[in-house]
Design a protein around this motif. Structure first.
Motif, PDB file in Angstrom:
ATOM      1  N   LEU A 313       0.806  -1.213   0.000  1.00 38.87           N
ATOM      2  CA  LEU A 313       0.000   0.000   0.000  1.00 38.87           C
ATOM      3  C   LEU A 313       0.842   1.267   0.000  1.00 38.87           C
ATOM      4  O   LEU A 313       0.555   2.220  -0.725  1.00 38.87           O
ATOM      5  CB  LEU A 313      -0.937  -0.006   1.210  1.00 38.87           C
ATOM      6  N   ASN A 342       1.740  -0.238  -4.715  1.00 34.87           N
ATOM      7  CA  ASN A 342       0.583  -0.345  -5.602  1.00 34.87           C
ATOM      8  C   ASN A 342       0.634  -1.600  -6.471  1.00 34.87           C
ATOM      9  O   ASN A 342       0.050  -1.627  -7.556  1.00 34.87           O
ATOM     10  CB  ASN A 342       0.405   0.892  -6.473  1.00 34.87           C
ATOM     11  N   ALA A 381      -5.340  -0.453  -7.011  1.00 34.58           N
ATOM     12  CA  ALA A 381      -5.484  -0.608  -5.568  1.00 34.58           C
ATOM     13  C   ALA A 381      -6.944  -0.897  -5.236  1.00 34.58           C
ATOM     14  O   ALA A 381      -7.841  -0.342  -5.835  1.00 34.58           O
ATOM     15  CB  ALA A 381      -5.037   0.666  -4.839  1.00 34.58           C
ATOM     16  N   GLY A 385      -7.542   0.595  -0.005  1.00 33.74           N
ATOM     17  CA  GLY A 385      -6.203   1.119  -0.134  1.00 33.74           C
ATOM     18  C   GLY A 385      -6.081   2.033  -1.328  1.00 33.74           C
ATOM     19  O   GLY A 385      -5.074   2.049  -2.013  1.00 33.74           O
TER      20      GLY A 385
END
Length: 406
Positions: A313, A342, A381, A385
């Motif tokens: 993240l 990512n 994502a 997130g």
């Protein structure tokens, strides 16, 4: 220090006094009717008969030179005092009742022995009678009070089967803390039938919830209304008996200490997710059900050397680290994961650290080693997130250590 509450959930506005009005419903009074003798009408009839007998006795005998009407009033006052004393005794545990009875008997025996000694002296008769009555009252009072306070130290199971099944024959009540009500997970636990029986909501906890729900701060108001909605949801569960306890301790200011004293009075367990309350109650010999400990115990076991797939993240605190989160909120610190932000990648678990606040997993990402078996592709994502790396950091859920401490 302000009390911390976990997992704030967005909820629509609900009437604050709804649960307060519902506490007089049959669901709340059911457990009290089981404890007391007979139904409400049975108690009323018995008390009316007793009060009538006291008034008639006072009117007929009119003691202390009182007139008959005045003696009848004295009899009524005596009956009312007995009713208040009986209501107070219903809240005491069996151990305290036994301790009070034994203490008062020992006090009377001690006063009798002291009276024998005083009777051998040359003290005048009037003074000797006053001393006998005074010693009797003092010794009985001291024995009653000390015996009731030390009664919790009695082990009734040592008496065999006479009192050994006292706790087993009844369901031990569980007292809910403010933080665990606002947290909301206790309702899911009850819905899964892991908690059942009598759940006690103290009046001072309900009052604290209402104060939070009436707060001008929108965040606190949301927490309070969330707690009231959780209580309403638990009230509708058929296998639960949600009861409001009217007991209060005006001499104690802190809510946590009030909860501990109430648990001692009812011989109950405390349901909370507050770490400090958990430790203090455990040190005082109380049973505590900690929702955070239950959540940590139910997390999947991860061993060093295992491979797992996570979504990186953001960047970690140390150099070349990445941070990921599992579905249950557990933080995963990935060494070498900074270049995979990512991305969903496979990592090798190097160690697992269990702390009081939760579990932390440390792993290693080596694309040269793992590329032989897995091919990592950039993905979008997920919703939880979705923040960009340069944007605000995602706060971990309750029970997960702060990322800055990794």
């Amino acid at each position: 220090m302000p009390r911390s509450y976990a997992r704030i959930v967005q909820a629509p506005e609900a009437p604050v006094a709804e649960f307060s009005r519902a506490k007089s419903s049959p669901e709340f009074s059911g457990s009290r009717r089981e404890v007391r003798f007979g139904s409400w009408w049975d108690q009323l009839v018995v008390r009316l008969v007793f009060a009538t007998a006291c008034i008639a006795a006072g009117y007929h005998f009119h003691p202390f030179g009182l007139s008959r009407p005045a003696a009848a009033v004295v009899g009524l006052l005596f009956a009312i005092s007995v009713f208040l004393f009986e209501i107070r005794l219903q809240r005491a545990s069996l151990r305290r009742l036994i301790g009070a009875a034994v203490g008062s008997i020992l006090g009377i025996v001690g006063a009798y022995l002291m009276g024998l000694v005083v009777s051998r002296t040359t003290i005048p008769e009037d003074s000797r009678s006053f001393l006998d009555i005074g010693v009797l009252l003092v010794m009985t009072y001291i024995g009653l009070v000390l015996g009731a306070r030390k009664g919790d130290m009695l082990n009734l199971q040592a008496l065999g089967g006479l009192f050994g099944n006292e706790r087993g024959n009844r369901r031990q009540p569980k007292i809910l803390d403010t933080s665990v009500i606002i947290d909301g997970r206790v309702a899911d636990i009850c819905e899964a039938y892991f908690l059942e029986g009598v759940l006690v909501v103290p009046q001072f906890v309900l009052r604290e919830l209402q104060l939070v729900a009436d707060s001008p701060d929108s965040l606190k108001r949301q927490r309070g209304r969330r707690g009231l909605e959780v209580l309403q949801r638990m009230q509708k569960m058929p296998h639960l008996e949600v009861e409001v306890a009217e007991d209060d301790f005006p001499q104690i200011a802190e809510v946590d200490m009030k909860l501990i004293e109430l648990a001692k009075r009812y011989d109950a367990k405390i349901v909370t997710n507050d770490y400090n309350l958990n430790k203090v109650a455990t040190l005082q010999g109380l049973d505590v059900l900690n929702v955070n400990q239950l959540a940590n115990a139910l997390k999947p076991v991860v061993l060093p050397g295992e491979a797992m797939r996570v979504f990186i993240l953001r960047e970690g605190k140390e150099y070349n680290q990445g941070v990921a989160y599992l579905d249950d909120g557990t933080m995963v610190v990935v060494d070498g994961g900074r270049r995979a932000i990512n991305k969903t990648v496979d990592i090798i678990v190097t160690s697992v650290h269990q702390t009081t606040a939760g579990k932390m997993i440390f792993g290693r990402y080596d694309d040269r080693e793992l590329s032989r078996n897995h091919v990592t592709q950039p993905v979008e994502a997920p919703a939880r997130g979705a923040e960009a790396p340069a944007g605000p950091e995602r706060l971990p859920r309750a029970g997960v250590p702060d990322p800055s401490q990794s």
